[in-house]
Design a protein around this motif. Structure first.
Motif, PDB file in Angstrom:
ATOM      1  N   ARG A  49      15.729  53.335  75.348  1.00 46.23           N
ATOM      2  CA  ARG A  49      16.808  51.924  74.404  1.00 46.23           C
ATOM      3  C   ARG A  49      14.974  50.996  74.495  1.00 46.23           C
ATOM      4  NH1 ARG A  49      19.209  50.610  70.445  1.00 46.23           N
ATOM      5  NH2 ARG A  49      20.516  52.077  71.198  1.00 46.23           N
ATOM      6  N   GLU A  50      15.127  50.771  75.417  1.00 44.98           N
ATOM      7  CA  GLU A  50      13.446  49.443  75.260  1.00 44.98           C
ATOM      8  C   GLU A  50      12.348  50.292  74.701  1.00 44.98           C
ATOM      9  OE1 GLU A  50       9.976  47.536  79.021  1.00 44.98           O
ATOM     10  OE2 GLU A  50      12.051  48.964  79.050  1.00 44.98           O
ATOM     11  N   PHE A  52      12.944  52.052  72.310  1.00 45.24           N
ATOM     12  CA  PHE A  52      13.327  51.942  70.668  1.00 45.24           C
ATOM     13  C   PHE A  52      12.880  50.973  70.327  1.00 45.24           C
ATOM     14  CE2 PHE A  52      16.406  51.372  67.978  1.00 45.24           C
ATOM     15  CZ  PHE A  52      16.508  52.219  66.876  1.00 45.24           C
ATOM     16  N   GLU A  53      13.515  49.424  70.549  1.00 45.69           N
ATOM     17  CA  GLU A  53      12.682  47.856  70.528  1.00 45.69           C
ATOM     18  C   GLU A  53      11.954  47.551  70.527  1.00 45.69           C
ATOM     19  OE1 GLU A  53      15.765  46.408  73.547  1.00 45.69           O
ATOM     20  OE2 GLU A  53      17.340  47.609  72.194  1.00 45.69           O
ATOM     21  N   THR A  54      10.779  48.579  71.367  1.00 52.19           N
ATOM     22  CA  THR A  54       9.688  47.820  70.623  1.00 52.19           C
ATOM     23  C   THR A  54       8.961  47.933  69.821  1.00 52.19           C
ATOM     24  OG1 THR A  54       9.206  48.124  73.273  1.00 52.19           O
ATOM     25  CG2 THR A  54       6.961  48.123  71.999  1.00 52.19           C
ATOM     26  N   GLN A  55       9.542  49.378  70.191  1.00 50.49           N
ATOM     27  CA  GLN A  55       9.194  50.672  68.253  1.00 50.49           C
ATOM     28  C   GLN A  55       9.214  49.603  67.397  1.00 50.49           C
ATOM     29  OE1 GLN A  55       6.066  52.578  67.586  1.00 50.49           O
ATOM     30  NE2 GLN A  55       6.397  52.175  70.456  1.00 50.49           N
ATOM     31  N   GLN A  56      10.497  49.194  67.278  1.00 49.92           N
ATOM     32  CA  GLN A  56      11.281  48.637  65.377  1.00 49.92           C
ATOM     33  C   GLN A  56      10.707  47.263  65.746  1.00 49.92           C
ATOM     34  OE1 GLN A  56      15.432  48.056  67.158  1.00 49.92           O
ATOM     35  NE2 GLN A  56      16.577  48.714  64.676  1.00 49.92           N
ATOM     36  N   THR A  57      10.561  46.751  67.129  1.00 44.92           N
ATOM     37  CA  THR A  57       9.378  45.349  66.624  1.00 44.92           C
ATOM     38  C   THR A  57       8.089  45.740  65.594  1.00 44.92           C
ATOM     39  OG1 THR A  57      10.982  44.635  68.359  1.00 44.92           O
ATOM     40  CG2 THR A  57       9.088  43.571  67.959  1.00 44.92           C
TER      41      THR A  57
END
Length: 80
Positions: A49-50, A52-57
């Motif tokens: 999840r971490e 994924f959220e980093t790549q989303q940012t």
């Protein structure tokens, strides 16, 4: 962590069902199910999840920069 919770939950529930229907020892069934689940999950191509959220940012920032550049190019192209 999700893998462990998932394996524990599914393993214990399935072990209870199988042992009650087929008279198999719960510990043996649970051990085999956990091994099968771990094997299946390890073959999946997933990210945390971490990550994924980093790549989303990163993607959001990249998109914003692209839009700004597109706007700038449009301004430059509209000049006489």
């Amino acid at each position: 962590m999700l893998h462990k919770v998932l394996m524990d939950t599914v393993g214990s529930q399935a072990a209870r069902l199988l042992s009650s229907e087929h008279g198999l020892p719960v510990a043996d069934v649970e051990k085999q199910l956990k091994a099968m689940l771990q094997s299946a999950l390890s073959r999946l191509d997933v990210v945390s999840r971490e990550e994924f959220e980093t790549q989303q940012t990163v993607l959001l920032r990249t998109r914003e920069r692209l839009e700004a550049l597109e706007k700038r190019v449009a301004e430059l192209e509209s000049r006489p």
